[in-house]
Design an enzyme around this catalytic site. Structure first.
Site, mmCIF file in Angstrom:
data_model
loop_
_atom_site.group_PDB
_atom_site.id
_atom_site.type_symbol
_atom_site.label_atom_id
_atom_site.label_comp_id
_atom_site.label_asym_id
_atom_site.label_seq_id
_atom_site.Cartn_x
_atom_site.Cartn_y
_atom_site.Cartn_z
ATOM 1 N N VAL A 87 26.386 -8.440 29.307
ATOM 2 C CA VAL A 87 27.710 -8.368 29.905
ATOM 3 C C VAL A 87 28.703 -8.976 28.925
ATOM 4 O O VAL A 87 28.490 -10.084 28.415
ATOM 5 C CB VAL A 87 27.762 -9.114 31.247
ATOM 6 N N CYS A 88 29.767 -8.253 28.624
ATOM 7 C CA CYS A 88 30.860 -8.756 27.793
ATOM 8 C C CYS A 88 30.332 -9.248 26.446
ATOM 9 O O CYS A 88 29.608 -8.531 25.755
ATOM 10 C CB CYS A 88 31.602 -9.844 28.572
ATOM 11 N N THR A 89 30.621 -10.493 26.087
ATOM 12 C CA THR A 89 30.218 -11.019 24.780
ATOM 13 C C THR A 89 28.737 -11.368 24.716
ATOM 14 O O THR A 89 28.260 -11.827 23.665
ATOM 15 C CB THR A 89 31.058 -12.260 24.415
ATOM 16 N N GLY A 90 28.001 -11.138 25.772
ATOM 17 C CA GLY A 90 26.548 -11.250 25.701
ATOM 18 C C GLY A 90 25.964 -10.329 24.646
ATOM 19 O O GLY A 90 24.847 -10.549 24.157
ATOM 20 N N THR A 108 31.397 -4.181 23.658
ATOM 21 C CA THR A 108 31.674 -5.511 24.178
ATOM 22 C C THR A 108 33.149 -5.528 24.580
ATOM 23 O O THR A 108 33.810 -4.478 24.592
ATOM 24 C CB THR A 108 31.348 -6.599 23.140
#
Length: 329
Positions: free
Chosen positions: A107-110, A127
């Site tokens: 998720v996102c910057t993961g 991202t």
């Protein structure tokens, strides 16, 4: 015979975005109300509780080495990931869990965690729109798709910023149980099953870095100063005293775009800002240099998958819109 529960392991760490955890978790938990069987588990690298971005302490059920194999691994994001090296303990945790997982998602910057763990090599990924350039630099073998809400490449999934984790979880739910259940969960949570447009609609600009070459900066300054003026290739080349062919080569070499396309991007950014500040779509088209509302509408469709009217309705105010106005606003 009762179907086995589908285990979802969520990898967390200090500084993690709380919504990256709670958004997807709520989708799977809501699906259980409609007959699915997801078993959620929170895992940290060492099994210790972690402090989230909003200051809340999040307990972990297990450490990455001793946790059971997840059917789905979800790696959350955090604000520090794009600007700093990923903690080696977090990299090791992601590798250990991914090696035992049926599918892996971020998720996102993961996505920066997956990238540091080598899990995005040769893959497509995305991202948050603010960090797609950084991800591409950090993972040169990865094809980063900056406008995607989420990307599936084999059994690896990446999603855009924060709430896009909900979109991704709905897509995973649809894979597992079909569109009917995913639609029921989306309606229950009052979210779109599939939102219109990509994440560019949320970004501040499509232009990217400012040009370094003085000639190209002259072009940028001229268009921004008077977007409605004649900025055809011939006019631009005459203004900076180079040939149209040479100007095109310069743009392609530094910005990988033609001069005409670059002018459109600047005008598009100006039109977005005008809509954000309260102008209707017809006014925005005229002031930003588009020859007509229709040409602006086509540009919005190309870049955002939305009309100017829909963009304005979504981002101008939190008050529900009563419908389009006759002037095109």
């Amino acid at each position: 015979m009762t179907a086995r529960a589908h285990s979802v392991g969520i990898l967390v760490f200090d500084g993690m975005k709380m919504l990256d955890l709670s958004g997807p978790a709520e989708v799977f938990a809501e699906a259980n109300r409609f007959g699915a069987r997801y078993r959620l588990g929170v895992v940290s690298p060492d099994g210790a509780p972690v402090r989230s971005s909003i200051g809340l302490l999040v307990p972990a059920e297990a450490d990455a080495r001793s946790a059971g194999p997840p059917d789905t691994l979800v790696v959350v994001g955090g604000d520090a990931l794009p600007g700093s090296p990923v903690d080696p303990r977090l990299i090791d945790a992601a590798k250990a869990l991914a090696a035992r997982a049926g599918r892996v998602a971020s998720v996102c910057t993961g996505a920066f965690v997956l990238g540091a763990a080598g899990l995005l090599e040769g893959r497509r990924a995305t991202t948050h729109w603010q960090h797609t350039t950084a991800l591409a630099r950090r993972c040169p073998s990865t094809r980063v798709e900056p406008d995607a809400i989420f990307v599936k490449d084999g059994a690896t999934y990446t999603s855009a910023g924060v709430t896009a984790g909900i979109d991704l979880a709905l897509a995973l739910l649809e894979e597992d149980h079909g569109p009917d259940l995913a639609r029921r969960v989306a309606r229950s949570l009052v979210v779109y099953l599939q939102r219109a447009g990509g994440q560019s609609q949320f970004s501040a600009s499509l232009r990217g870095p400012a040009p370094r070459t003085p000639v190209l900066r002259q072009v940028q300054d001229a268009v921004q100063a008077d977007p409605a003026a004649d900025h055809s290739l011939a006019a631009l080349a005459a203004r900076v005293r180079v040939s149209p062919r040479h100007l095109t080569r310069m743009f392609r070499a530094e910005l990988d775009v033609t001069p005409v396309k670059y002018v459109e991007l600047i005008r598009f950014d100006i039109a977005k800002a005008l809509l954000d500040s309260g102008h209707n779509a017809t006014e925005a088209a005229a002031l930003s240099g588009f020859p007509s509302y229709e040409s602006l509408r086509r540009a919005f469709a190309r870049h955002l998958g939305l009309s100017p009217t829909r963009y304005r309705q979504r981002f101008a105010t939190t008050v529900p819109d009563a419908g389009p106005r006759p002037d095109g606003g």
